[in-house]
Design a protein around this motif. Structure first.
Motif, short mmCIF file in Angstrom:
data_model
loop_
_atom_site.label_atom_id
_atom_site.label_comp_id
_atom_site.label_asym_id
_atom_site.label_seq_id
_atom_site.Cartn_x
_atom_site.Cartn_y
_atom_site.Cartn_z
N ALA A 140 4.61 -7.45 5.77
CA ALA A 140 3.86 -8.47 5.04
C ALA A 140 4.71 -9.23 4.03
O ALA A 140 4.31 -10.30 3.57
N ALA A 141 5.88 -8.70 3.67
CA ALA A 141 6.73 -9.40 2.71
C ALA A 141 7.33 -10.67 3.30
O ALA A 141 7.67 -11.60 2.56
N VAL A 142 7.46 -10.73 4.61
CA VAL A 142 8.15 -11.85 5.25
C VAL A 142 7.48 -13.18 4.93
O VAL A 142 8.16 -14.13 4.50
N PRO A 143 6.18 -13.36 5.12
CA PRO A 143 5.60 -14.67 4.82
C PRO A 143 5.66 -15.03 3.34
O PRO A 143 5.78 -16.21 3.00
N ALA A 144 5.58 -14.05 2.45
CA ALA A 144 5.68 -14.35 1.03
C ALA A 144 7.06 -14.89 0.67
O ALA A 144 7.20 -15.80 -0.15
N LEU A 145 8.09 -14.34 1.29
CA LEU A 145 9.46 -14.77 0.98
C LEU A 145 9.76 -16.19 1.44
O LEU A 145 10.74 -16.80 0.99
N THR A 291 1.71 -17.24 -4.20
CA THR A 291 2.88 -16.83 -3.42
C THR A 291 2.65 -15.50 -2.72
O THR A 291 2.94 -15.35 -1.53
N ILE A 292 2.11 -14.55 -3.44
CA ILE A 292 1.99 -13.20 -2.89
C ILE A 292 0.75 -13.04 -2.02
O ILE A 292 0.59 -12.04 -1.32
N ILE A 293 -0.15 -14.04 -2.03
CA ILE A 293 -1.39 -13.90 -1.28
C ILE A 293 -1.13 -13.78 0.22
O ILE A 293 -1.91 -13.17 0.95
N GLU A 294 -0.03 -14.36 0.70
CA GLU A 294 0.30 -14.23 2.12
C GLU A 294 0.59 -12.77 2.46
O GLU A 294 0.24 -12.28 3.53
N MET A 295 1.24 -12.07 1.52
CA MET A 295 1.51 -10.66 1.73
C MET A 295 0.20 -9.87 1.73
O MET A 295 -0.02 -8.99 2.56
N VAL A 296 -0.69 -10.21 0.81
CA VAL A 296 -1.96 -9.51 0.71
C VAL A 296 -2.79 -9.71 1.98
O VAL A 296 -3.40 -8.76 2.49
N ALA A 297 -2.80 -10.93 2.50
CA ALA A 297 -3.58 -11.19 3.72
C ALA A 297 -3.07 -10.36 4.88
O ALA A 297 -3.85 -9.79 5.66
N LEU A 379 -12.42 -16.34 6.50
CA LEU A 379 -13.71 -15.70 6.27
C LEU A 379 -13.79 -14.32 6.93
O LEU A 379 -14.25 -13.35 6.32
N ALA A 380 -13.33 -14.23 8.16
CA ALA A 380 -13.50 -13.00 8.93
C ALA A 380 -12.62 -11.87 8.42
O ALA A 380 -13.00 -10.70 8.51
N LEU A 381 -11.43 -12.18 7.90
CA LEU A 381 -10.52 -11.11 7.47
C LEU A 381 -11.08 -10.31 6.28
O LEU A 381 -11.16 -9.08 6.36
N PRO A 382 -11.48 -10.95 5.18
CA PRO A 382 -12.05 -10.14 4.10
C PRO A 382 -13.36 -9.47 4.48
O PRO A 382 -13.65 -8.36 4.02
N ALA A 383 -14.15 -10.11 5.35
CA ALA A 383 -15.39 -9.47 5.81
C ALA A 383 -15.07 -8.21 6.61
O ALA A 383 -15.72 -7.17 6.45
N ALA A 384 -14.09 -8.32 7.51
CA ALA A 384 -13.69 -7.15 8.30
C ALA A 384 -13.07 -6.08 7.43
O ALA A 384 -13.33 -4.88 7.61
N SER A 425 -10.21 1.27 2.20
CA SER A 425 -11.27 0.54 1.51
C SER A 425 -10.90 0.24 0.07
O SER A 425 -11.51 -0.62 -0.57
N ILE A 426 -9.88 0.93 -0.44
CA ILE A 426 -9.42 0.73 -1.82
C ILE A 426 -8.20 -0.17 -1.87
O ILE A 426 -8.11 -1.08 -2.70
N TRP A 427 -7.25 0.09 -0.98
CA TRP A 427 -5.98 -0.64 -0.99
C TRP A 427 -6.21 -2.13 -0.72
O TRP A 427 -7.07 -2.50 0.08
N GLU A 428 -5.46 -2.98 -1.40
CA GLU A 428 -5.53 -4.44 -1.24
C GLU A 428 -6.91 -4.99 -1.57
O GLU A 428 -7.38 -5.93 -0.95
N GLY A 429 -7.54 -4.40 -2.55
CA GLY A 429 -8.82 -4.91 -3.02
C GLY A 429 -9.97 -4.10 -2.47
O GLY A 429 -10.17 -4.05 -1.26
N SER A 430 -10.73 -3.47 -3.34
CA SER A 430 -11.86 -2.66 -2.91
C SER A 430 -13.01 -3.53 -2.44
O SER A 430 -12.89 -4.76 -2.34
#
Length: 549
Positions: A140-145, A291-297, A379-384, A425-430
């Motif tokens: 996931a670091a690749v798109p942020a960089l 910047t880091i949101i790409e890594m989070v996604a 929309l679908a990624l955070p819902a999933a 369910s906790i990691w990267e935002g509960s």
């Protein structure tokens, strides 16, 4: 001579010597469905090899040992010099070597790269989940960089390399590298804008000195970390290497390792930056979250996939046990009530797998320039992420119960799965963070809802319960007053409807019908094992059951 009282009977053989990929119909069919035609055969072959290794007794032993011998922190050497290192069991390094060698840190090259990598992640997580944390963050670091092209040119080839090289030394001397992440601080948690770590510019362009503390920093023996800190221009993203280009150790002070519920093989740490810690800016000052949101996604997709993998392994173990264990006059798998439980668990597992693969295909489509797929992901990624990770723990708990007292014993492997099950369910935002993110997408990006409705609309007319569920979602979306208080209910519905639409379109009729009846039509009960009487539970169980040999 063995005593007659100690003869072993009516116990299942180990679930070993099987193809974790090839014997997962939902996974194999999904890969064939979404893979680019010119790459489908090569991807299937590679995943088959990984699946056979994952299902081997040898690989299972690696996972057991990595968890039985958790990492150990060494802050100083015998002479009192600060070293800040973590020692891992050799099995940990073997697992990482196989994961990196299988391309699980490289989804950014080749056709259907995200699909191939997501399917491989689902397969290999079933061996051992903890070591996939640095694998996920490296990927996931690749798109942020990409926000800092000069850094990307140096680091991307190393992060996407298929060579695993442990040990702290300058990356110029290594064939491959791993990356971690440090965002969370004790006073802020998910509210990263409350971070207090400071970044002061140095004379070298793009270089800063960091002072502060990170409450959670996973995989501290990685080669570099993406971290957030307050620069003069606001919250900013930085790349912090463990070893500086001149070969000296960066000031990366490991304070302690977290004693976690699960994920025992992986080292999660607290770290201090003492003002002499050097990091390089990634992106503009004040644009750290963007910047880091790409890594989070990207790591959120791994949360979905990792939960689907844990569910699948738990269900596979339950099915295997029931197929070889007899009670009350016959095999457990043929007992009507047990078969209903197993079928219900298999439904949840298949729905999770189907959704993870669809999201991976959307990533590939978005990378190829599809705005529709990009909007769907929004929309679908955070819902999933919200729904699939929430379902993981009850699925594993019910699967454990299928093994009875044997499932409660560490040797079965089920307790490890149960301890691991809440992590994603906790990691990267509960859950609340994901639900609020879905609301932001609905309120600020109309293209996201349109893409979602287009996707579920592809199954319209195929099942009346799905049609009614889509209508219910539209009704709820028509009244967004006070929506935050009911956001979880809305997000759950969005996820289940999308799962139902995917199964109606692609799964066998028995699977799609039972899912729509129990999850959308209200014909099933709240507990697993309450599928309606008309469900073809035998077909569902047969489809999901792994077979050794």
């Amino acid at each position: 001579m063995t005593s007659r009282t100690h003869a072993v009977t009516n116990q299942p053989p180990p679930l070993a010597g099987y193809d974790v990929f090839g014997q997962d119909a939902a996974l194999a069919e999904g890969v064939a469905r979404y893979a680019a035609p010119d790459a489908a055969g090569e991807i299937a072959d590679a995943l088959g090899g990984l699946g056979r290794l994952a299902g081997s007794a040898e690989a299972q032993e690696w996972g057991t040992r990595a968890n039985a011998h958790p990492p150990v922190l060494r802050t100083h050497d015998r002479y009192g010099h600060r070293v800040d290192e973590v020692e891992f069991h050799p099995a940990w390094h073997t697992l990482l070597d196989r994961a990196v060698g299988a391309g699980l840190t490289d989804a950014w090259s080749g056709p259907s790269g995200q699909l191939r990598r997501t399917a491989g992640f689902l397969v290999w997580t079933q061996v051992e989940a903890g070591h996939l944390c640095p694998v996920s963050m490296t990927h996931a670091a690749v798109p942020a960089l990409r926000a800092e092209p000069d850094l990307a040119r140096t680091w991307t080839p190393l992060l996407t390399s298929h060579a695993y090289e442990p040990g702290l030394r300058p990356v110029a001397e290594k064939r491959g590298a791993l990356a971690g992440m440090g965002m969370t601080e004790k006073q802020g948690g998910s509210d990263v804008r409350a971070n207090t770590t400071r970044a002061e510019p140095l004379s070298e362009p793009g270089a800063y000195a960091l002072t502060g503390h990170k409450w959670f920093c996973s995989a501290p023996m990685s080669d570099a970390f993406l971290v957030l800190a307050q620069a003069p221009g606001g919250l900013t993203c930085f790349l912090l290497p463990r070893v500086l280009p001149d070969g000296t150790r960066n000031a990366f002070r490991l304070q302690r390792l977290k004693d976690k519920l699960g994920d025992r093989s992986n080292a999660s740490s607290e770290v201090e930056f003492d003002g002499s810690t050097v990091a390089w800016r990634v992106g503009e000052e004040g644009r750290g979250v963007a910047t880091i949101i790409e890594m989070v996604a990207a790591t959120r997709l791994d949360c979905v996939t990792g939960s689907a993998a844990v569910m699948r392994q738990a269900v596979a173990q339950a099915l295997h046990h029931a197929a070889h264990r007899s009670a009350f006059g016959g095999p457990l798998i043929e007992q009507p009530l047990m078969r209903n439980v197993l079928a219900d668990l298999a439904l949840e597992s298949e729905a999770a797998t189907a959704l993870a693969l669809r999201l991976a295909a959307a990533y590939d489509g978005a990378a190829a320039g599809s705005a529709q797929e990009r909007h769907l992901l929004r929309l679908a990624l955070p819902a999933a992420k919200y729904w699939v990770t929430k379902r993981c723990t009850p699925v594993v708990a019910e699967a454990l119960e299928c093994l009875g007292g044997n499932g409660y014993v560490e040797e079965s492997g089920m307790p490890r799965l149960l301890r691991q099950s809440p992590l994603n369910s906790i990691w990267e935002g509960s859950g609340n963070v994901q639900a609020l993110d879905v609301l932001r997408a609905l309120q600020r990006e109309p293209g996201a809802l349109n893409a979602y409705l287009t996707e579920v609309g592809l199954a319209a007319g195929a099942d009346h319960r799905l049609d009614a569920a889509i209508k219910d979602v539209l009704t709820e979306l028509s009244d967004l007053d006070g929506v935050e208080g009911r956001a979880r209910r809305l997000v759950e519905r969005l996820a289940r409807v999308l799962q139902g639409a995917l199964l109606v379109r692609h799964a066998p009729a028995a699977v799609a019908d039972a899912f729509c009846a129990a999850r959308l039509g209200g014909e099933g009960g709240a507990a697993f094992g309450t599928l309606p009487g008309g469900a073809d539970v035998a077909a569902i169980v047969d489809r999901a059951r792994p077979r050794v040999g």
